[in-house]
Design a protein around this motif. Sequence first.
Motif, short mmCIF file in Angstrom:
data_model
loop_
_atom_site.label_atom_id
_atom_site.label_comp_id
_atom_site.label_asym_id
_atom_site.label_seq_id
_atom_site.Cartn_x
_atom_site.Cartn_y
_atom_site.Cartn_z
N ASN A 196 20.33 -31.61 -102.69
CA ASN A 196 20.88 -32.82 -103.30
C ASN A 196 20.92 -33.97 -102.30
OD1 ASN A 196 21.17 -31.62 -105.76
ND2 ASN A 196 23.36 -31.24 -105.56
N SER A 199 17.57 -35.47 -102.12
CA SER A 199 17.23 -36.27 -103.29
C SER A 199 17.73 -37.71 -103.16
CB SER A 199 17.85 -35.64 -104.55
OG SER A 199 17.23 -34.41 -104.85
N SER A 644 13.69 -41.11 -105.31
CA SER A 644 14.15 -40.15 -104.31
C SER A 644 12.96 -39.54 -103.58
CB SER A 644 14.97 -39.05 -104.97
OG SER A 644 14.21 -38.40 -105.96
N GLY A 648 11.39 -31.16 -105.22
CA GLY A 648 12.54 -30.28 -105.24
C GLY A 648 12.23 -28.86 -104.86
N ALA A 675 12.71 -35.65 -108.91
CA ALA A 675 13.83 -35.29 -108.05
C ALA A 675 14.60 -34.19 -108.74
CB ALA A 675 14.73 -36.49 -107.82
N THR A 676 14.43 -32.96 -108.28
CA THR A 676 14.99 -31.84 -109.01
C THR A 676 16.47 -31.65 -108.78
OG1 THR A 676 12.87 -30.75 -108.76
CG2 THR A 676 14.70 -29.39 -109.43
N PHE A 678 19.48 -33.32 -107.84
CA PHE A 678 20.09 -34.63 -107.61
C PHE A 678 21.60 -34.52 -107.71
CE2 PHE A 678 20.36 -38.96 -107.30
CZ PHE A 678 21.00 -39.54 -108.36
#
Length: 694
Positions: A196, A199, A644, A648, A675-676, A678
């Motif tokens: 995260n 991201s 981002s 990911g 962006a996986t 986040f």
Amino acid sequence: MRIPLTSQLVLSSLLAITKAHITVYGPFGKTTVAPVQSGTDVRPTTTSYMTSNGPAQYTGLAAYNDIYLPPPAIPDPAPATAFTISVPNSASLANGLSIPHTGSFFGFSIEMSVATQLIGTNSSMLHVPFLNLMSVVAERAGAVHVRVGGNTQETAYMVDTLSDHKIIEKNKEDASNPTSTPVLAFTTDLLYMLGNVSSLVNTKWYLGIPFNDTRNWRLAIAEQAEEILGDNLLGFQAGNEPDLYGAHGHRAPSYSQWDYFGEFGLLTQAYANDTKVTKKRSLIAPSTQGGNWPDPNSDPNNPTRPVGAELVWNTGFVQAYDQFLSALAVEHYPDNNCAVIFPDPNNKPKDLQQEFPAYLTHQSGLDQVAPHLNSTMLAQGWGKPFLMFETNTASCGGFPGISDAFAAALWAVDYGLQMANSNFTGALFHAGGQNVTYNPFTAAPTNESAIHQWTVGPIFYSSVVVAEALGTTNTSRVKDLLPNNGNQYTPAFAVYENDQLARMVLINFLNDPTGANDYTATISVGGSQFGEASAVPSEIRVKYLLAPSVSEKQNITWAGQTLGGRFQVDGRWKGTETVHSISCDQSANSCQVKVPAPGVALVFVSDSAQRQAAMPESASTYPTTVVTKTANTVTIDPSVVATSNGRGGKSRGNSQGGTSQGGANGAARVGASGATYFIAALSIMLAMGLSRSA
């Protein structure tokens, strides 16, 4: 529990939002913190110097000690205060340039046990000051490299869940002496938390394989991190300071480089057989501390103990395990404060006043890299990056009054650039908890987070200077100029970018509030002595790293701005940036730059470098009044999803997840716009939005 992304419903409702700020409500109503101050509002530290010899006497948390050492006296004779530095404009005419470097050279190492203090409580609650600080570096460097590991990674083990939604749990009772480090249990949410962060800020991660049980390798961290972090994962350390295993009771006292060679071989066998680990060339080793294993070819009655890693190289380590090694690494501290942390009548504590001057010379950096020069040369031949995987001012927590003083900032700029000059490919400066003095950044104690913000150490400012000196082109080559007849108090470095002189770094280690030992360097670029045209521009730009004295802890500025004093830091700059423009004499091919005592001047020479210096701050930062106590509603900037950095991971998933407390799908992963993992949708803790810093 992990909550990487909000649902599409919440995201779609925010598409028109461009900025969002944070208001967090605790059980006593809305919580606020002190207003952001200007750079001139930071109060000078009231200094009462420690005048007695020996170790400091301080009973509070080490990170907030009030130990101030008297600055070392001006040497006699003092160095010249006016001298010329002549450099070629073309890199082809500069002998002894380093290999090309990235701006992310100067990174951070975070002890695994304090990851939740510094990075976030879990994947749903990231610490805003950490995000802001990483953004400050990433803007200048292009990315920031962070290791999560250290002694505590060695005994860590992954579990499915922990009580009270924790992602790390320490078991101090199981710790083995003398390192006094806890055994850690952790969940995969630690990895989602790192994802995260990536991201939001271009952060890349180093992790470690637990190395305490060589019969039952715990590779879950590698399996899960590869999947969760994707190309934001840099690699895995395999063994943390193995040359100390015997001395620290982790192996038999006779444990040697050959034993490590054999255990690493067992790891590679397990690695090769693990189908869930698809990137086999991802291990980093040997990460020796140096000076511990005896040289078998030396006198057995008085053996030498090399600081460099040659004893490991001599086993054929790299040749045997090349297909698994992504990088080579060592760890080293110039000194230690272990006699204070682990009292021993046979080991007298260091005298701080005697130690202080050693951190205020160019010779210190030269001494630290000297044992590794052969290794950096060998690494180039082997085609491997060579990392200083953990370092700082002194092991066992650092020296109060030195590690947390402006002297450490000067030292780290010089040491960092000396490592770059010596062909290291990166250096990670270590951060621990509130019980150490050398931290680049320290979170407020948990029981004071409602009233206090973070604290940055002087070394964080060093990371900003080095990042800005190296830039973002990934072509920067460094040269130690040894000006002023090689005087150890007035070093300078040149940085060449795209084969042209781009920037210079000038350092003044002396402490003189009268200004009598400020020096003026006359810079000459190119000219007949180098067989090229004179190349001094009509003007140059200069940024200064300054403090009132080398003993100062809080009133530190970079280009006129500060991050704040103790308990005042939210990770955003305070004050107005000041970039000095200095007119040059092109007819004489010279520019004069004054460097205060003490201070650092970053000189922007080339057109492209000067454009960089003139650009306003543009990092995305995260303003907050956050003191988290209860559940809150979230707002986020949806543009982050589209901009981002990094993928990911290899399994990105298209399922949607809710974030409501108690929701059935509150822990699902969501993939959106590249962006996986986040930070969004933190209904449990945090409301966040992007803004541009002033």
